[in-house]
Design a protein around this motif. Structure first.
Motif, PDB file in Angstrom:
ATOM      1  N   UNK A 288       0.925  -1.089   0.058  1.00 54.38           N
ATOM      2  CA  UNK A 288       0.165  -0.211  -0.081  1.00 54.38           C
ATOM      3  C   UNK A 288       0.866   1.436   0.109  1.00 54.38           C
ATOM      4  N   UNK A 289       1.984   1.186   0.782  1.00 52.34           N
ATOM      5  CA  UNK A 289       2.773   2.380   0.769  1.00 52.34           C
ATOM      6  C   UNK A 289       3.258   2.762  -0.772  1.00 52.34           C
ATOM      7  N   UNK A 290       3.793   1.660  -1.498  1.00 48.53           N
ATOM      8  CA  UNK A 290       4.309   1.725  -2.932  1.00 48.53           C
ATOM      9  C   UNK A 290       3.211   2.302  -3.674  1.00 48.53           C
ATOM     10  N   UNK A 291       1.864   2.011  -3.724  1.00 46.41           N
ATOM     11  CA  UNK A 291       0.942   2.544  -4.310  1.00 46.41           C
ATOM     12  C   UNK A 291       0.615   3.814  -4.113  1.00 46.41           C
ATOM     13  N   UNK A 292       0.632   4.221  -2.746  1.00 45.02           N
ATOM     14  CA  UNK A 292       0.471   5.516  -2.323  1.00 45.02           C
ATOM     15  C   UNK A 292       1.603   6.405  -3.035  1.00 45.02           C
ATOM     16  N   UNK A 293       2.709   6.141  -2.841  1.00 50.10           N
ATOM     17  CA  UNK A 293       3.785   6.896  -3.438  1.00 50.10           C
ATOM     18  C   UNK A 293       3.784   6.950  -5.158  1.00 50.10           C
ATOM     19  N   UNK A 294       3.276   5.826  -5.935  1.00 50.08           N
ATOM     20  CA  UNK A 294       2.975   6.214  -7.098  1.00 50.08           C
ATOM     21  C   UNK A 294       1.903   7.156  -7.421  1.00 50.08           C
ATOM     22  N   UNK A 295       0.935   7.175  -6.624  1.00 50.36           N
ATOM     23  CA  UNK A 295      -0.163   8.349  -6.721  1.00 50.36           C
ATOM     24  C   UNK A 295       0.376   9.534  -6.551  1.00 50.36           C
ATOM     25  N   UNK A 296       1.279   9.983  -5.570  1.00 50.91           N
ATOM     26  CA  UNK A 296       1.837  11.120  -5.650  1.00 50.91           C
ATOM     27  C   UNK A 296       2.573  11.694  -6.558  1.00 50.91           C
ATOM     28  N   UNK A 297       3.504  10.745  -7.180  1.00 53.25           N
ATOM     29  CA  UNK A 297       4.099  10.939  -8.261  1.00 53.25           C
ATOM     30  C   UNK A 297       3.492  11.421  -9.369  1.00 53.25           C
ATOM     31  N   UNK A 298       2.333  10.754  -9.647  1.00 56.60           N
ATOM     32  CA  UNK A 298       1.523  11.232 -10.758  1.00 56.60           C
ATOM     33  C   UNK A 298       1.143  12.826 -10.347  1.00 56.60           C
ATOM     34  N   UNK A 299       0.642  13.084  -9.283  1.00 56.04           N
ATOM     35  CA  UNK A 299       0.367  14.317  -9.029  1.00 56.04           C
ATOM     36  C   UNK A 299       1.358  15.400  -9.222  1.00 56.04           C
ATOM     37  N   UNK A 300       2.758  14.890  -9.260  1.00 55.16           N
ATOM     38  CA  UNK A 300       3.756  15.627  -9.456  1.00 55.16           C
ATOM     39  C   UNK A 300       3.977  16.057 -10.838  1.00 55.16           C
TER      40      UNK A 300
END
Length: 414
Positions: A288-300
């Motif tokens: 879940x932490x990996x998925x959370x990080x991927x979502x934030x990168x998309x916001x970037x």
């Protein structure tokens, strides 16, 4: 004693981060003096990455022979020598020459030290220790900017970092008695300590007498997908590190001095994110932490594309850094769970090698795109890497569920 070892490991992760952000931050000021095109940063990066691939593939053998402590100390010493070599270089070919030990020093320690932490520490510790890497990576550009704005040039910035690495080398060699290596390390596997030391000092039971070969590793379930996941993550991170500053200068119109400072924002995002991730891992698992990080990168990515040439562009780098924060440590920490403790060091080696292949190939590829097409494609290049990483990670999670359950059943039966 194990608390003192923890402090040494924190320092080791700082030393890993110190040189990682230097080339991307310094290159806008370097390439003109050497009389080479801006894309030649890719050549140096490829040499460094090739060295890390070679040494990371040997990490299983080196760690078995020397122990994690000696591998870490020797690797930092080699890196310190390479940094001094960079600082005294007067031509491009000298940079290429010193890039060889630079890369060789990084690969083995990365795989060996990360495996040690994954086996001995909870996920929150992996995040906090990689936060120390982010501190080192954030300090690097600031030291470089201090030297440049003070009129000392990028050379002195590299030299300052070299002195810091040399001091850390001395500390690491003095700490060798703290590490379990050689026969002492093997003996520690045969007994289970009690008390608070248990979670930090227990080594995995030996399941094999010799290192796995590359074909044997590739036959493990989801090994190829894990390698591609690391390939994409490190390609994304290093492309951002190497070309983020140039993107701000060439596309957004920010000065080279300011861009060198803004480049550290990416690493500040990584550092702050990993500090926070240590607490989040108490509630969320690695996946879940990996998925959370991927979502934030998309916001970037969204921020970079919307900002365009405005002053808001550096905030996109912060978001990408925040998104990167949990991904790498959580991918690393989940390796023993996905592939088994007895095989984790071998898998770490090929994952690191795959990561450095991504580092070797993908940032240089974007350098060619930036020079011959347009540097404005930078955010879309990162988006493609993010999409492939997300797909491969989901396949790793799906494929290793059954294998992990089978290993647990066999352990319970034994």
């Amino acid at each position: 004693m194990f608390h003192l070892l923890l402090a040494v490991i924190y320092l080791s992760f700082i030393s890993l981060g110190l040189p990682d952000s230097l080339l991307g931050s310094a290159w806008p000021s370097m390439y003109g003096g050497f009389g080479v095109p801006v894309s030649y940063a890719s050549i140096i990066f490829m040499i460094i990455s090739a060295g890390t691939i070679v040494s990371s593939l040997q990490s299983d053998r080196l760690t078995r022979k020397l122990g994690t402590g000696r591998v870490t100390a020797l690797s930092v010493a080699v890196t310190a020598a390479a940094l001094f070599g960079f600082s005294f270089s007067s031509s491009f070919w000298m940079l290429c020459l010193w890039a060889v030990p630079y890369g060789l020093g990084a690969g083995s320690v990365d795989a060996s030290l990360n495996n040690y932490v994954a086996l001995h520490y909870a996920s929150r510790h992996m995040s906090w220790l990689h936060c120390m890497w982010g501190i080192g990576a954030s300090i690097g550009p600031y030291i470089l900017s201090f030297a440049m704005t003070g009129g000392q040039g990028w050379n002195m910035g590299y030299r300052y970092i070299g002195f810091l690495q040399a001091a850390l080398t001395v500390i690491l060699f003095l700490s060798l008695p703290l590490w379990k290596n050689g026969k002492a390390e093997a003996a520690a596997r045969k007994k289970t300590p009690s008390g608070p030391e248990k979670s930090l000092a227990v080594q995995e039971k030996p399941g094999r007498d010799k290192a796995l070969s590359l074909p044997e590793i590739l036959r493990l379930p989801a090994a190829k997908e894990a390698m591609l996941t690391f390939f994409c993550y490190c390609a994304l991170e290093q492309t951002t590190s190497l070309w983020g500053s140039s993107y701000l200068v060439l596309h957004c119109g920010i000065s080279a001095e300011a861009a060198a400072r803004f480049a550290s924002w990416f690493f500040l995002g990584v550092t702050a994110g990993r500090f926070a991730s240590g607490f989040l891992t108490m509630a969320l698992n690695d996946t879940r932490m990996v998925r959370l990080g991927q979502g934030i990168i998309f916001l970037g990515f969204i921020t970079l594309t919307i900002a365009g040439t405005s002053a808001a562009a550096p905030f996109g780098l912060i978001l990408i850094g925040l998104g990167c924060a949990p991904i790498y440590p959580c991918l690393l920490h989940s390796t023993p769970e996905h592939f088994g403790k007895e095989r984790s060091q071998a898998v770490f080696g090929v994952q690191m090698a795959s990561a450095y292949v991504g580092t070797c190939l993908m940032p240089p590829l974007f350098g060619l795109i930036a020079e011959h097409v347009a540097i404005r494609l930078f955010p879309f290049y990162l988006l493609g890497l993010l999409a492939l990483m997300a797909v491969m990670h989901e396949r790793v999670v799906r494929k290793t569920k059954g294998d992990a359950a089978g290993r647990q059943d066999r352990q319970e039966a034994a």
